[in-house]
Design a protein around this motif. Structure first.
Motif, PDB file in Angstrom:
ATOM      1  N   GLU A  27       2.691  13.332  -1.032  1.00 25.78           N
ATOM      2  CA  GLU A  27       3.651  14.450  -2.023  1.00 25.78           C
ATOM      3  C   GLU A  27       2.139  14.296  -3.106  1.00 25.78           C
ATOM      4  OE1 GLU A  27       5.375  17.241  -2.629  1.00 25.78           O
ATOM      5  OE2 GLU A  27       6.318  16.968  -1.086  1.00 25.78           O
ATOM      6  N   ILE A  28       2.324  13.029  -3.108  1.00 24.62           N
ATOM      7  CA  ILE A  28       1.542  12.237  -4.029  1.00 24.62           C
ATOM      8  C   ILE A  28      -0.152  12.200  -3.966  1.00 24.62           C
ATOM      9  CG2 ILE A  28       0.566   9.368  -3.104  1.00 24.62           C
ATOM     10  CD1 ILE A  28       2.052   7.871  -5.206  1.00 24.62           C
ATOM     11  N   VAL A  29      -0.523  12.501  -2.975  1.00 24.49           N
ATOM     12  CA  VAL A  29      -1.902  12.824  -2.464  1.00 24.49           C
ATOM     13  C   VAL A  29      -1.782  14.218  -3.159  1.00 24.49           C
ATOM     14  CG1 VAL A  29      -3.727  13.526  -0.029  1.00 24.49           C
ATOM     15  CG2 VAL A  29      -2.125  11.733  -0.506  1.00 24.49           C
ATOM     16  N   LYS A  30      -1.745  15.023  -2.831  1.00 21.88           N
ATOM     17  CA  LYS A  30      -1.644  16.941  -3.325  1.00 21.88           C
ATOM     18  C   LYS A  30      -1.738  16.685  -4.245  1.00 21.88           C
ATOM     19  CE  LYS A  30       1.521  18.360  -0.318  1.00 21.88           C
ATOM     20  NZ  LYS A  30       3.084  18.928   0.439  1.00 21.88           N
ATOM     21  N   ILE A 208       2.260   3.714  -8.146  1.00 20.68           N
ATOM     22  CA  ILE A 208       4.334   3.664  -7.511  1.00 20.68           C
ATOM     23  C   ILE A 208       4.579   4.066  -8.467  1.00 20.68           C
ATOM     24  CG2 ILE A 208       5.648   1.987  -6.768  1.00 20.68           C
ATOM     25  CD1 ILE A 208       3.322  -0.160  -6.477  1.00 20.68           C
ATOM     26  N   ASN A 209       4.923   3.477  -9.920  1.00 21.70           N
ATOM     27  CA  ASN A 209       6.242   4.521 -10.654  1.00 21.70           C
ATOM     28  C   ASN A 209       4.998   5.633 -11.138  1.00 21.70           C
ATOM     29  OD1 ASN A 209       6.698   1.303 -10.673  1.00 21.70           O
ATOM     30  ND2 ASN A 209       7.362   2.205 -12.702  1.00 21.70           N
ATOM     31  N   THR A 210       5.622   6.291 -10.138  1.00 20.06           N
ATOM     32  CA  THR A 210       4.922   8.249 -10.581  1.00 20.06           C
ATOM     33  C   THR A 210       6.236   8.681  -9.583  1.00 20.06           C
ATOM     34  OG1 THR A 210       3.811   7.757  -8.077  1.00 20.06           O
ATOM     35  CG2 THR A 210       2.927   8.050 -10.341  1.00 20.06           C
ATOM     36  N   ALA A 211       6.775   9.615 -10.436  1.00 16.91           N
ATOM     37  CA  ALA A 211       7.910  10.364  -9.593  1.00 16.91           C
ATOM     38  C   ALA A 211       7.417  11.329  -8.103  1.00 16.91           C
ATOM     39  CB  ALA A 211       8.035  11.624 -10.078  1.00 16.91           C
ATOM     40  N   GLU A 212       6.175  11.205  -7.696  1.00 16.29           N
ATOM     41  CA  GLU A 212       5.723  11.733  -6.428  1.00 16.29           C
ATOM     42  C   GLU A 212       5.814  10.617  -5.385  1.00 16.29           C
ATOM     43  OE1 GLU A 212       4.591  12.678  -8.889  1.00 16.29           O
ATOM     44  OE2 GLU A 212       4.441  14.329  -9.317  1.00 16.29           O
ATOM     45  N   SER A 213       6.207   9.324  -6.063  1.00 18.29           N
ATOM     46  CA  SER A 213       5.740   8.000  -5.201  1.00 18.29           C
ATOM     47  C   SER A 213       7.471   7.714  -4.299  1.00 18.29           C
ATOM     48  CB  SER A 213       5.769   7.187  -5.762  1.00 18.29           C
ATOM     49  OG  SER A 213       6.497   5.847  -6.298  1.00 18.29           O
ATOM     50  N   VAL A 291       1.240  -4.442 -13.796  1.00 25.68           N
ATOM     51  CA  VAL A 291       2.871  -4.229 -13.816  1.00 25.68           C
ATOM     52  C   VAL A 291       2.805  -4.125 -15.631  1.00 25.68           C
ATOM     53  CG1 VAL A 291       3.508  -4.646 -11.699  1.00 25.68           C
ATOM     54  CG2 VAL A 291       3.619  -6.700 -13.266  1.00 25.68           C
ATOM     55  N   GLY A 292       2.576  -5.102 -16.674  1.00 24.08           N
ATOM     56  CA  GLY A 292       2.669  -4.914 -17.855  1.00 24.08           C
ATOM     57  C   GLY A 292       2.662  -4.173 -18.504  1.00 24.08           C
ATOM     58  N   THR A 293       1.467  -3.383 -17.988  1.00 27.99           N
ATOM     59  CA  THR A 293       1.409  -2.701 -19.163  1.00 27.99           C
ATOM     60  C   THR A 293       1.905  -0.849 -18.458  1.00 27.99           C
ATOM     61  OG1 THR A 293      -0.737  -1.963 -18.306  1.00 27.99           O
ATOM     62  CG2 THR A 293      -0.582  -3.118 -20.313  1.00 27.99           C
ATOM     63  N   ILE A 294       2.931  -0.976 -17.360  1.00 26.98           N
ATOM     64  CA  ILE A 294       4.044   0.466 -16.879  1.00 26.98           C
ATOM     65  C   ILE A 294       5.255  -0.190 -17.499  1.00 26.98           C
ATOM     66  CG2 ILE A 294       4.356   0.785 -14.517  1.00 26.98           C
ATOM     67  CD1 ILE A 294       1.952   0.085 -13.710  1.00 26.98           C
ATOM     68  N   ASP A 295       5.265   0.666 -18.436  1.00 24.68           N
ATOM     69  CA  ASP A 295       6.776   1.016 -18.569  1.00 24.68           C
ATOM     70  C   ASP A 295       7.446   2.934 -18.068  1.00 24.68           C
ATOM     71  OD1 ASP A 295       5.643   2.779 -20.172  1.00 24.68           O
ATOM     72  OD2 ASP A 295       5.833   1.401 -22.697  1.00 24.68           O
ATOM     73  N   ASP A 296       6.696   3.353 -17.271  1.00 23.04           N
ATOM     74  CA  ASP A 296       7.546   4.913 -17.147  1.00 23.04           C
ATOM     75  C   ASP A 296       7.291   5.006 -15.481  1.00 23.04           C
ATOM     76  OD1 ASP A 296       4.326   4.680 -16.912  1.00 23.04           O
ATOM     77  OD2 ASP A 296       4.564   6.665 -18.917  1.00 23.04           O
ATOM     78  N   MET A 297       7.866   6.437 -15.877  1.00 23.92           N
ATOM     79  CA  MET A 297       7.572   6.579 -14.074  1.00 23.92           C
ATOM     80  C   MET A 297       7.329   8.348 -13.853  1.00 23.92           C
ATOM     81  SD  MET A 297      10.932   5.022 -12.243  1.00 23.92           S
ATOM     82  CE  MET A 297      11.296   4.398 -13.573  1.00 23.92           C
ATOM     83  N   PRO A 298       6.051   8.849 -15.206  1.00 29.13           N
ATOM     84  CA  PRO A 298       5.936  10.103 -14.640  1.00 29.13           C
ATOM     85  C   PRO A 298       5.609  10.841 -13.759  1.00 29.13           C
ATOM     86  CG  PRO A 298       3.698   8.700 -15.598  1.00 29.13           C
ATOM     87  CD  PRO A 298       4.963   7.963 -14.953  1.00 29.13           C
ATOM     88  N   PRO A 299       5.715  12.004 -13.567  1.00 22.75           N
ATOM     89  CA  PRO A 299       4.570  12.866 -12.917  1.00 22.75           C
ATOM     90  C   PRO A 299       2.974  12.565 -12.492  1.00 22.75           C
ATOM     91  CG  PRO A 299       5.990  14.435 -14.158  1.00 22.75           C
ATOM     92  CD  PRO A 299       6.304  12.683 -14.314  1.00 22.75           C
ATOM     93  N   VAL A 300       2.932  12.897 -11.376  1.00 23.34           N
ATOM     94  CA  VAL A 300       1.135  12.259 -11.008  1.00 23.34           C
ATOM     95  C   VAL A 300       0.151  13.239 -11.936  1.00 23.34           C
ATOM     96  CG1 VAL A 300      -0.811  12.700  -9.718  1.00 23.34           C
ATOM     97  CG2 VAL A 300       1.173  11.712  -8.645  1.00 23.34           C
TER      98      VAL A 300
END
Ligand code: FMN
Length: 322
Positions: A27-30, A208-213, A291-300
């Motif tokens: 999923e993440i690759v596509k 890691i923090n994406t919807a498809e991961s 990690v410090g600047t990651i605060d969401d989990m958006p779609p790729v």
């Protein structure tokens, strides 16, 4: 500073979404490739060579249909092979790679000339993970096409060298593709890697923090709450020094400041998704200092669109300031 010819006209951003154990799959690759960034996954994320073969067919079929429908070119996809005596699947997985003519193979631990020749035989390219000059030189002798400089603070089995020191040393001896890995979580970081002379930025933790991961929700939440100082660099989890989230070590009932020593390295056993009994990587989660600047989990697709704007802004801002 070259990119492989097979990448030309296919990238919308000079970046690779790095392979991550238990996290990246089809999923993440596509979605990554459709957005113009190289998408990758470790072969061992599928529990068998047959399943790995099916995943490659799934990715290729989907990308070919998308290209036909949109008239656009997808970015090349890649797979990661752990080339270590304790991984019994190397040869069988390599045969599947050759059968599919997988555009990019990312090798970790061992740089082997025969493997590079097998991938070159169908026009594929090999990038190899390195953390120091000795490994970089050994990979150069094996005639790899690219070197991934896994620097201090990276997720997974990070190195200890600072990128400002490591990259120029490698560039002085290597005229292939150079990828910069470690703590790059936004478009500004990608621009920074390019400014330093890297051809491509290599991003793990951010994806890691994406919807498809495939990372569990608790892992993603922990990343949104963590800062660089929460990353513990230790050989205790897998026998090779790696970066792990302090909160996940505590969650597994261990004391991050007093971890046991682990001497055995066995990737065949370690990196097998169905190996439920082994806690490493499953309960203790790896992430880099980015990690410090990651605060969401958006779609790729949304993440890459944002990375592109940040990248362009960073470059135009720098140009106008100078
Ligand atoms: C959870 C996780 C799992 C990883 N698994 C692998 C793997 O199976 N094979 C590999 O070559 N690298 C692996 N890595 C390393 C990444 O491919 C990449 O080098 C690293 O994440 C880049 O640094 P960054 O996380 O700071 O962006 C992993 C990294 C993380 C965070």
């Amino acid at each position: 500073m070259p990119l492989p010819t097979s990448f030309e006209g296919r990238l919308s951003l000079p970046a690779v979404a790095a392979p991550m154990f238990l996290v990246s799959g089809p999923e993440i690759v596509k979605e990554t490739c459709k957005a113009g960034v190289v998408g990758t996954f470790p072969a061992l994320n599928n529990r068998s060579t047959e399943g790995f073969d099916e995943w490659l067919t799934e990715i290729e079929t989907d990308l070919a249909a998308w290209e036909k429908e949109t008239g656009q070119l997808a970015a090349p996809y890649g797979v990661n092979l752990i080339v270590h005596g304790s991984n019994p699947r190397v040869q069988a997985d390599l045969e599947i790679i050759v059968k599919h003519k997988t555009p990019l193979v990312i090798t970790s631990l061992g740089a082997v000339a025969e493997l590079v020749e097998a991938v070159h035989s169908y026009g594929g390219v090999v990038f190899h993970d390195v953390t120091n000059m000795r490994h970089a030189r050994s990979a150069m002798r094996a005639k790899v096409d690219g070197l991934i400089l896994v620097c201090n603070g990276a997720g997974g089995h990070a190195g200890t060298l600072n990128p400002f020191a490591f990259l120029p040393e490698v560039r002085a001896e290597f005229d292939g593709t150079i990828l910069m890995a470690g703590c790059i979580s936004d478009g500004r970081g990608i621009a920074g890697a390019r400014a330093m002379g890297a051809d491509l930025a290599y991003l793990g933790t951010r994806f890691i923090n994406t919807a498809e991961s495939n990372a569990p929700a608790e892992f993603k939440t922990m990343i949104t709450e963590a800062n660089a100082g929460d990353i513990v660099y230790t050989p205790a989890v897998s026998g090779v020094p790696g970066s792990f989230l302090r909160q996940s070590i505590e969650g597994a009932g261990l004391d991050p400041d007093n971890l046991p020593t682990k001497k055995e390295i066995d990737f065949g056993k370690e990196l097998t998704p169905e190996n439920q009994s082994h806690k490493a990587w499953k309960n203790v989660w790896s992430a880099g200092q980015g990690v410090g600047t990651i605060d969401d989990m958006p779609p790729v697709a949304d993440l890459i669109s944002r990375l592109k704007s940040e990248y362009e802004e960073a470059i135009s801002g720098l140009t106008s300031r100078t």
